[in-house]
Design a protein around this motif. Structure first.
Motif, PDB file in Angstrom:
ATOM      1  N   UNK A  71     -23.465  13.886  -3.499  1.00  0.00           N
ATOM      2  CA  UNK A  71     -24.656  13.392  -4.187  1.00  0.00           C
ATOM      3  C   UNK A  71     -24.526  11.932  -4.560  1.00  0.00           C
ATOM      4  N   UNK A  72     -25.573  11.392  -5.170  1.00  0.00           N
ATOM      5  CA  UNK A  72     -25.536   9.997  -5.604  1.00  0.00           C
ATOM      6  C   UNK A  72     -24.491   9.839  -6.712  1.00  0.00           C
ATOM      7  N   UNK A  73     -23.988   8.631  -6.875  1.00  0.00           N
ATOM      8  CA  UNK A  73     -23.067   8.401  -7.988  1.00  0.00           C
ATOM      9  C   UNK A  73     -22.029   7.340  -7.702  1.00  0.00           C
ATOM     10  N   UNK A  74     -21.050   7.258  -8.613  1.00  0.00           N
ATOM     11  CA  UNK A  74     -19.985   6.261  -8.491  1.00  0.00           C
ATOM     12  C   UNK A  74     -19.256   6.418  -7.170  1.00  0.00           C
ATOM     13  N   UNK A  75     -19.098   5.332  -6.443  1.00  0.00           N
ATOM     14  CA  UNK A  75     -18.480   5.394  -5.131  1.00  0.00           C
ATOM     15  C   UNK A  75     -17.132   4.672  -5.078  1.00  0.00           C
ATOM     16  N   UNK A  76     -17.072   3.460  -5.630  1.00  0.00           N
ATOM     17  CA  UNK A  76     -15.795   2.738  -5.619  1.00  0.00           C
ATOM     18  C   UNK A  76     -15.754   1.651  -6.698  1.00  0.00           C
ATOM     19  N   UNK A  77     -14.541   1.202  -6.975  1.00  0.00           N
ATOM     20  CA  UNK A  77     -14.319   0.050  -7.856  1.00  0.00           C
ATOM     21  C   UNK A  77     -13.712  -1.045  -7.002  1.00  0.00           C
ATOM     22  N   UNK A  78     -14.250  -2.248  -7.122  1.00  0.00           N
ATOM     23  CA  UNK A  78     -13.763  -3.359  -6.313  1.00  0.00           C
ATOM     24  C   UNK A  78     -13.059  -4.385  -7.190  1.00  0.00           C
ATOM     25  N   UNK A  79     -11.863  -4.775  -6.770  1.00  0.00           N
ATOM     26  CA  UNK A  79     -11.133  -5.820  -7.479  1.00  0.00           C
ATOM     27  C   UNK A  79     -11.078  -7.072  -6.610  1.00  0.00           C
ATOM     28  N   UNK A  80     -11.226  -8.190  -7.266  1.00  0.00           N
ATOM     29  CA  UNK A  80     -11.220  -9.462  -6.551  1.00  0.00           C
ATOM     30  C   UNK A  80      -9.797  -9.945  -6.339  1.00  0.00           C
ATOM     31  N   UNK A  81      -9.484 -10.336  -5.124  1.00  0.00           N
ATOM     32  CA  UNK A  81      -8.167 -10.912  -4.822  1.00  0.00           C
ATOM     33  C   UNK A  81      -8.361 -12.289  -4.187  1.00  0.00           C
ATOM     34  N   UNK A  82      -7.359 -13.158  -4.389  1.00  0.00           N
ATOM     35  CA  UNK A  82      -7.463 -14.521  -3.845  1.00  0.00           C
ATOM     36  C   UNK A  82      -7.247 -14.528  -2.341  1.00  0.00           C
ATOM     37  N   UNK A  83      -6.258 -13.743  -1.907  1.00  0.00           N
ATOM     38  CA  UNK A  83      -5.902 -13.730  -0.487  1.00  0.00           C
ATOM     39  C   UNK A  83      -5.691 -12.284  -0.054  1.00  0.00           C
ATOM     40  N   UNK A  84      -6.634 -11.775   0.707  1.00  0.00           N
ATOM     41  CA  UNK A  84      -6.615 -10.341   1.028  1.00  0.00           C
ATOM     42  C   UNK A  84      -5.473 -10.001   1.994  1.00  0.00           C
ATOM     43  N   UNK A  85      -5.102 -10.926   2.870  1.00  0.00           N
ATOM     44  CA  UNK A  85      -3.979 -10.653   3.783  1.00  0.00           C
ATOM     45  C   UNK A  85      -2.663 -10.504   3.023  1.00  0.00           C
ATOM     46  N   UNK A  86      -2.455 -11.411   2.080  1.00  0.00           N
ATOM     47  CA  UNK A  86      -1.233 -11.356   1.265  1.00  0.00           C
ATOM     48  C   UNK A  86      -1.186 -10.036   0.500  1.00  0.00           C
ATOM     49  N   UNK A  87      -2.333  -9.632  -0.048  1.00  0.00           N
ATOM     50  CA  UNK A  87      -2.419  -8.386  -0.819  1.00  0.00           C
ATOM     51  C   UNK A  87      -2.135  -7.181   0.073  1.00  0.00           C
ATOM     52  N   UNK A  88      -2.714  -7.156   1.271  1.00  0.00           N
ATOM     53  CA  UNK A  88      -2.499  -6.024   2.186  1.00  0.00           C
ATOM     54  C   UNK A  88      -1.036  -5.947   2.633  1.00  0.00           C
ATOM     55  N   UNK A  89      -0.444  -7.102   2.886  1.00  0.00           N
ATOM     56  CA  UNK A  89       0.980  -7.137   3.252  1.00  0.00           C
ATOM     57  C   UNK A  89       1.832  -6.570   2.127  1.00  0.00           C
ATOM     58  N   UNK A  90       1.499  -6.975   0.904  1.00  0.00           N
ATOM     59  CA  UNK A  90       2.221  -6.481  -0.272  1.00  0.00           C
ATOM     60  C   UNK A  90       2.069  -4.967  -0.416  1.00  0.00           C
ATOM     61  N   UNK A  91       0.852  -4.471  -0.245  1.00  0.00           N
ATOM     62  CA  UNK A  91       0.597  -3.034  -0.399  1.00  0.00           C
ATOM     63  C   UNK A  91       1.335  -2.231   0.671  1.00  0.00           C
ATOM     64  N   UNK A  92       1.291  -2.731   1.907  1.00  0.00           N
ATOM     65  CA  UNK A  92       1.993  -2.041   3.000  1.00  0.00           C
ATOM     66  C   UNK A  92       3.494  -1.980   2.719  1.00  0.00           C
ATOM     67  N   UNK A  93       4.041  -3.115   2.261  1.00  0.00           N
ATOM     68  CA  UNK A  93       5.472  -3.172   1.947  1.00  0.00           C
ATOM     69  C   UNK A  93       5.820  -2.225   0.811  1.00  0.00           C
ATOM     70  N   UNK A  94       4.839  -1.936  -0.060  1.00  0.00           N
ATOM     71  CA  UNK A  94       5.062  -1.028  -1.190  1.00  0.00           C
ATOM     72  C   UNK A  94       4.810   0.429  -0.800  1.00  0.00           C
TER      73      UNK A  94
END
Ligand code: CO
Length: 132
Positions: A71-94
């Protein structure tokens, strides 16, 4: 880091926006369509953050699937990052499980990627990097 926006799945963006405008005194700042995601997106400013209303534009879109299941409703929360590649690399490494291994095009000149909700305790988290 800050909350860039909160995503809300709705059946019709125009109707939903009217309610949020009238009830909470918010204003639609922009409307956009993301073809590869099959969504129409309306942004409403709320303080330093925004609400993102999401309407499906085709039957096989992720938002259509979400609404037909939950049904309709809350779908996601978005956080702002400066550099999405750096963040994804960090997350993968974690060892964090991701939906998107690579950034993809979001609404309003952004690049986005989603973390798998099984990692974040049932909440879909979107990373957003703003373009110029
Ligand atoms: Co979003």
């Amino acid at each position: 880091m800050k909350i860039d926006h909160i995503g809300i799945a709705v059946k019709a963006v125009a109707e939903a926006a009217k309610v949020y405008e009238q009830a909470l005194g918010l204003r639609v700042s922009s409307v956009d369509q993301v073809e590869d995601q099959g969504v129409r997106v309306a942004m409403l400013n709320i303080g330093e953050s925004r609400l993102e209303l999401l309407e499906s534009t085709r039957p096989d879109s992720p938002i259509e699937k979400f609404i037909s299941k939950r049904g309709e409703g809350l779908h996601h929360i978005a956080v702002q990052v400066d550099n999405i590649e750096v963040m994804l690399t960090h997350l993968k490494a974690s060892g964090i499980r991701l939906i998107d291994q690579m950034p993809r095009k979001g609404a309003h000149n952004t690049r986005v990627a989603f973390i798998h909700p099984s990692v974040t305790h049932g909440v879909l988290v979107e990373l957003v990097e703003h373009g110029d």
